[in-house]
Motif scaffolding. Structure first.
Motif, PDB file in Angstrom:
ATOM      1  N   ARG B 189       0.872  -1.174   0.000  1.00  0.00           N
ATOM      2  CA  ARG B 189       0.000   0.000   0.000  1.00  0.00           C
ATOM      3  C   ARG B 189       0.909   1.224   0.000  1.00  0.00           C
ATOM      4  N   SER B 190       0.793   2.087  -1.009  1.00  0.00           N
ATOM      5  CA  SER B 190       1.586   3.324  -1.011  1.00  0.00           C
ATOM      6  C   SER B 190       0.634   4.444  -0.640  1.00  0.00           C
ATOM      7  N   ASN B 191       1.125   5.677  -0.661  1.00  0.00           N
ATOM      8  CA  ASN B 191       0.195   6.753  -0.305  1.00  0.00           C
ATOM      9  C   ASN B 191      -0.255   7.534  -1.544  1.00  0.00           C
ATOM     10  N   LYS B 192      -0.285   6.833  -2.695  1.00  0.00           N
ATOM     11  CA  LYS B 192      -0.824   7.502  -3.884  1.00  0.00           C
ATOM     12  C   LYS B 192      -1.737   6.519  -4.611  1.00  0.00           C
ATOM     13  N   LYS B 193      -3.004   6.822  -4.524  1.00  0.00           N
ATOM     14  CA  LYS B 193      -4.038   5.932  -5.049  1.00  0.00           C
ATOM     15  C   LYS B 193      -3.815   5.602  -6.521  1.00  0.00           C
ATOM     16  N   MET B 194      -3.460   6.639  -7.296  1.00  0.00           N
ATOM     17  CA  MET B 194      -3.295   6.466  -8.735  1.00  0.00           C
ATOM     18  C   MET B 194      -2.206   5.429  -9.052  1.00  0.00           C
ATOM     19  N   ASN B 195      -1.102   5.506  -8.284  1.00  0.00           N
ATOM     20  CA  ASN B 195      -0.005   4.562  -8.508  1.00  0.00           C
ATOM     21  C   ASN B 195      -0.404   3.147  -8.114  1.00  0.00           C
ATOM     22  N   ASP B 196      -1.168   3.040  -7.032  1.00  0.00           N
ATOM     23  CA  ASP B 196      -1.583   1.712  -6.565  1.00  0.00           C
ATOM     24  C   ASP B 196      -2.438   1.002  -7.616  1.00  0.00           C
ATOM     25  N   GLU B 197      -3.139   1.784  -8.437  1.00  0.00           N
ATOM     26  CA  GLU B 197      -4.001   1.192  -9.460  1.00  0.00           C
ATOM     27  C   GLU B 197      -3.239   0.894 -10.751  1.00  0.00           C
ATOM     28  N   LEU B 198      -1.927   1.275 -10.764  1.00  0.00           N
ATOM     29  CA  LEU B 198      -1.153   1.089 -11.990  1.00  0.00           C
ATOM     30  C   LEU B 198       0.008   0.110 -11.824  1.00  0.00           C
ATOM     31  N   PHE B 199       0.750   0.250 -10.750  1.00  0.00           N
ATOM     32  CA  PHE B 199       2.005  -0.514 -10.653  1.00  0.00           C
ATOM     33  C   PHE B 199       1.853  -1.842  -9.925  1.00  0.00           C
ATOM     34  N   VAL B 200       2.428  -2.852 -10.521  1.00  0.00           N
ATOM     35  CA  VAL B 200       2.585  -4.147  -9.834  1.00  0.00           C
ATOM     36  C   VAL B 200       4.067  -4.522  -9.969  1.00  0.00           C
ATOM     37  N   TYR B 201       4.514  -5.422  -9.112  1.00  0.00           N
ATOM     38  CA  TYR B 201       5.956  -5.720  -9.066  1.00  0.00           C
ATOM     39  C   TYR B 201       6.202  -7.221  -9.246  1.00  0.00           C
ATOM     40  N   ALA B 202       7.247  -7.495 -10.065  1.00  0.00           N
ATOM     41  CA  ALA B 202       7.669  -8.892 -10.228  1.00  0.00           C
ATOM     42  C   ALA B 202       9.193  -8.901 -10.146  1.00  0.00           C
ATOM     43  N   GLN B 203       9.808 -10.084 -10.281  1.00  0.00           N
ATOM     44  CA  GLN B 203      11.261 -10.121 -10.200  1.00  0.00           C
ATOM     45  C   GLN B 203      11.856  -9.813 -11.566  1.00  0.00           C
ATOM     46  N   GLY B 345       5.998  15.896  14.339  1.00  0.00           N
ATOM     47  CA  GLY B 345       5.125  15.690  13.180  1.00  0.00           C
ATOM     48  C   GLY B 345       3.692  16.105  13.480  1.00  0.00           C
ATOM     49  N   ILE B 346       2.990  16.588  12.448  1.00  0.00           N
ATOM     50  CA  ILE B 346       1.578  16.946  12.614  1.00  0.00           C
ATOM     51  C   ILE B 346       0.770  15.888  11.881  1.00  0.00           C
ATOM     52  N   SER B 347      -0.109  15.225  12.611  1.00  0.00           N
ATOM     53  CA  SER B 347      -0.880  14.143  11.998  1.00  0.00           C
ATOM     54  C   SER B 347      -2.115  14.699  11.298  1.00  0.00           C
ATOM     55  N   LEU B 348      -2.248  14.357  10.034  1.00  0.00           N
ATOM     56  CA  LEU B 348      -3.450  14.757   9.288  1.00  0.00           C
ATOM     57  C   LEU B 348      -4.244  13.507   8.934  1.00  0.00           C
ATOM     58  N   ALA B 349      -4.230  12.538   9.856  1.00  0.00           N
ATOM     59  CA  ALA B 349      -4.835  11.230   9.594  1.00  0.00           C
ATOM     60  C   ALA B 349      -6.308  11.347   9.201  1.00  0.00           C
ATOM     61  N   ARG B 350      -6.982  12.364   9.739  1.00  0.00           N
ATOM     62  CA  ARG B 350      -8.406  12.529   9.425  1.00  0.00           C
ATOM     63  C   ARG B 350      -8.634  12.759   7.935  1.00  0.00           C
ATOM     64  N   TRP B 351      -7.629  13.334   7.284  1.00  0.00           N
ATOM     65  CA  TRP B 351      -7.782  13.645   5.861  1.00  0.00           C
ATOM     66  C   TRP B 351      -6.921  12.742   4.980  1.00  0.00           C
ATOM     67  N   SER B 352      -6.516  11.594   5.531  1.00  0.00           N
ATOM     68  CA  SER B 352      -5.545  10.768   4.809  1.00  0.00           C
ATOM     69  C   SER B 352      -6.079  10.295   3.457  1.00  0.00           C
ATOM     70  N   THR B 353      -7.369   9.997   3.364  1.00  0.00           N
ATOM     71  CA  THR B 353      -7.928   9.516   2.095  1.00  0.00           C
ATOM     72  C   THR B 353      -7.768  10.578   1.007  1.00  0.00           C
ATOM     73  N   ALA B 354      -8.130  11.802   1.352  1.00  0.00           N
ATOM     74  CA  ALA B 354      -8.013  12.884   0.374  1.00  0.00           C
ATOM     75  C   ALA B 354      -6.553  13.118   0.016  1.00  0.00           C
ATOM     76  N   LEU B 355      -5.684  13.081   1.027  1.00  0.00           N
ATOM     77  CA  LEU B 355      -4.265  13.341   0.773  1.00  0.00           C
ATOM     78  C   LEU B 355      -3.657  12.272  -0.130  1.00  0.00           C
ATOM     79  N   GLU B 356      -4.119  11.028   0.026  1.00  0.00           N
ATOM     80  CA  GLU B 356      -3.590   9.932  -0.795  1.00  0.00           C
ATOM     81  C   GLU B 356      -3.861  10.146  -2.281  1.00  0.00           C
ATOM     82  N   GLU B 357      -4.971  10.781  -2.574  1.00  0.00           N
ATOM     83  CA  GLU B 357      -5.300  11.051  -3.978  1.00  0.00           C
ATOM     84  C   GLU B 357      -4.182  11.852  -4.632  1.00  0.00           C
TER      85      GLU B 357
END
Lengths: 237, 407
Positions: B189-203, B345-357
């Motif tokens: 799980r990364s913190n960028k939704k767009m990348n998570d829907e694109l990249f997969v990893y193999a050897q 650090g300042i936690s913005l966990a409440r807005w993490s979904t929006a930030l991940e976009e």
């Protein structure tokens, strides 16, 4: 500064045919309508007159704070009409001592610093300032209050400091505007004694504007103004 | 001058409450400004860090044709020798080779267009810290073939889970369409939704052989340097050293970073200007009050021989002092706040979904470079000067004869 020497050696104020008019709230006022006046060195003179007589205007002009509409004003031999605004400020600093009705000391400075102030503007040395300040504060009887600020002094004491400040630059004359108006009888008497002593022993010229009969009684010359003209000019023994 | 400074300093303390209100407002204002600037700087820094770590590294080297269409045939033939040579460069901290295939990943329940990154787990870890993003399963075992790591999001799109089988359809280096089955070894799980829907990893070795590429070839060499500030210089040198390849920095690879940096810079400048304007008006207001209250006194000063220049300088000094007293306190408070919050650090966990976009993490560590403090100090001094002009001008416009009413 160009100083035009005045022919009458002993006169510190010489006014010829002085007229002053101005417009106040759309009304044209002829405050002075031809005043001739000579005040000589060592005089102790009171200028009196009812409100609207032109007394204030005359004093402003004698103090170099205002300029005439017509006529000629020589202060300590200098025709002030020939001076630029900046030269006039320097002239006031070096030749005229002011004592105001409401003392007008600088509240954030001590008595000593207030007396020193004009000497600082004249760029006198620290040693000269210290010596002169001690001499003057002793003369006005406040040598022990040098380091008090104005709000720690009584009205009478503040006015004495104001006299010391006025004397600091060794002016040609001292102009005192209603100097006793805010003082009680005892302080008034003390202040008048001080000024009279300075006048008699040091030869310092004092010109007062006043309504106070106690001051008028002590003056050796009383000039009465009315409607912008001198109504009477009376010398006393 | 000494006398003017003394008088000016004592004058501003004549009305302690008023001076303290202005000083307090300056302290709070500068503190808040520094905090906001530090917060934005921290956020953009965080974003750049994420982009570099997850997407671009500091520098990438490709076959010049590769980034046009991501074609399998556009590889770097002797990538391994170049990797070894780059790894021995003292400026370079780590290099990771990648084989990248575009294709379709399908399960029995769905399909998704993907970009498969063939990686060497050891080397990739040094460049991107990929291991840390694993949420389930483990990194791929080099002794086993055809393993794949996909994102949690991809798993939910394809409706698969750990150890499920997926089929990748892709183009080989000679242009044929081929396919291969992979088993899911881990989920990330990364913190960028767009990348998570694109990249997969193999050897890397699996993909090389499946795509029929030469044994030492790769599509991408991703580099991390020891010194972030040395990126441009290192890239220039590499462009000379490898003229046949395309060498690009993170800024060239992700031009949106510059746009974002410019936007943040504009916002920060605007905030500073707005704050300084508020400060100017606050100080002008206070000083005008102070000058008007002292009309009679200023008249007296001019009557006894203080010239206009000295009156002007005195009021200027008062205004400057008033502006500047609070500044070091506000800056110190701001500095300490930034230091503490950077550590915590300042936690913005409440807005993490929006930030991940947008590829931003939900923990911001405010930071403000030293030069920003210098700029703020300079801005306050300029503000003080500007604020001093009007009240000082007002003061010298007074005529002693009017100011004293009568002498």
């Amino acid at each position: 500064m160009h100083l035009e020497k005045f022919d009458m050696k002993n006169s510190v104020i010489e006014i010829r045919d002085l007229k002053k008019s101005y417009t106040e709230t759309k009304v044209h006022v002829h405050a002075l309508q031809g005043v001739d006046l000579i005040i000589e060195k060592g005089e102790f003179t009171a200028i009196v007159g009812p409100s609207g007589s032109g007394k204030t205007t005359l004093l402003n002009i004698i103090g170099g704070l205002d300029r005439p509409t017509h006529g000629n004003v020589k202060l300590n031999g200098q025709d002030i009409g020939l001076l630029s605004d900046n030269q006039l400020i320097d002239f006031r600093r070096d030749h005229i001592g002011f004592v105001f009705q409401s003392y007008n000391l600088i509240p954030v400075l001590t008595a000593k610093e207030n007396v020193e102030f004009v000497m600082l503007l004249q760029k006198q040395t620290q040693a000269d300032r210290d010596a002169r300040t001690l001499e003057l504060m002793t003369a006005v009887g406040l040598a022990d209050r040098m380091h008090n600020r104005p709000n720690e002094l009584s009205g009478g004491q503040q006015q004495r400091v104001a006299v010391a400040r006025a004397l600091a630059p060794k002016p040609a004359f001292i102009l005192a505007d209603e100097p006793t108006a805010n003082l009680d009888s005892k302080s008034t008497a003390d202040l008048l004694d001080l000024m009279a002593t300075l006048n008699q022993e040091e030869g310092i010229t004092f010109v007062f504007s006043t309504h106070d009969q106690r001051v008028i009684d002590r003056a050796r010359r009383v000039i009465t103004l009315e409607d912008g003209k001198i109504r009477s000019d009376e010398y006393r023994a | 001058m000494g006398m003017l400074i003394t008088v000016a300093w004592r004058n501003i303390w004549r009305s302690k409450t008023r001076t303290l209100v202005v000083v307090g407002a300056t302290v709070v204002g500068i503190w808040a400004l520094i905090f906001l600037l530090g917060f934005f700087q921290g956020q953009i820094g965080n974003y750049i860090h994420n982009v570099i770590q997850n997407e671009t590294s500091h520098i990438q080297i490709h076959n010049p044709e590769f980034r046009k269409d991501f074609e399998t045939k556009a590889f770097i033939p002797e990538a391994e020798s170049k990797r070894m040579s780059l790894a021995s460069d003292p400026l370079v901290s780590a290099v990771a080779p990648r084989v990248i295939l575009s294709g379709m990943l399908a399960s029995s329940n769905g399909a998704q267009g993907v970009r498969v990154r063939g990686i060497d787990s050891e080397m990739e870890q040094q460049v991107t810290g990929f291991h840390d993003k694993l949420t389930q399963g483990a990194m791929m075992d080099p002794s086993r073939k055809n393993q794949m790591i996909i994102s949690e999001r991809m798993a939910s799109i394809l409706k698969v889970k750990l150890r499920s089988k997926v089929v990748l359809t892709f183009q080989t280096a000679d242009g044929h369409i081929s396919n291969a089955a992979f088993r899911i070894a881990g989920l990330y799980r990364s913190n960028k939704k767009m990348n998570d829907e694109l990249f997969v990893y193999a050897q890397i070795q699996d993909l090389r052989s499946l795509a029929e590429m030469p044994p030492h070839a790769a599509h991408e060499l991703a580099l991390v340097l020891h010194d972030f500030d040395g990126v441009e210089e290192a890239a220039l040198r590499m462009k000379v050293d490898y003229p046949e390849e395309q060498v690009e920095t993170y800024r060239e690879l992700s031009p949106d970073l510059d746009v974002m940096k410019t936007q943040i810079k504009i916002s920060m400048t605007l905030m500073t200007v707005i704050f300084m304007l508020a400060l100017i008006f606050g100080i002008i207001n206070t000083m005008l009050m102070s000058v008007l209250e002292r009309t009679r006194e200023l008249g007296m000063l001019m009557a006894v021989g203080m010239n206009k220049l000295k009156v002007f300088i005195m009021v200027c000094l008062e205004t400057l002092m008033l502006s500047l007293i609070g500044s070091p306190i506000g800056m110190l408070l701001g500095f300490l706040t930034i230091k503490y919050l950077h550590y915590r650090g300042i936690s913005l966990a409440r807005w993490s979904t929006a930030l991940e976009e947008f590829g931003m993490s939900d923990l911001v560590r405010p930071i403000l470079p030293f030069q920003n403090y210098l700029w703020i100090a300079l801005a306050v001094i300029i503000t003080g000067f500007l604020a001093s002009i009007y009240p000082s001008w007002k003061a010298i416009k007074l005529r002693p004869v009017d100011a004293l009413r009568k002498i």
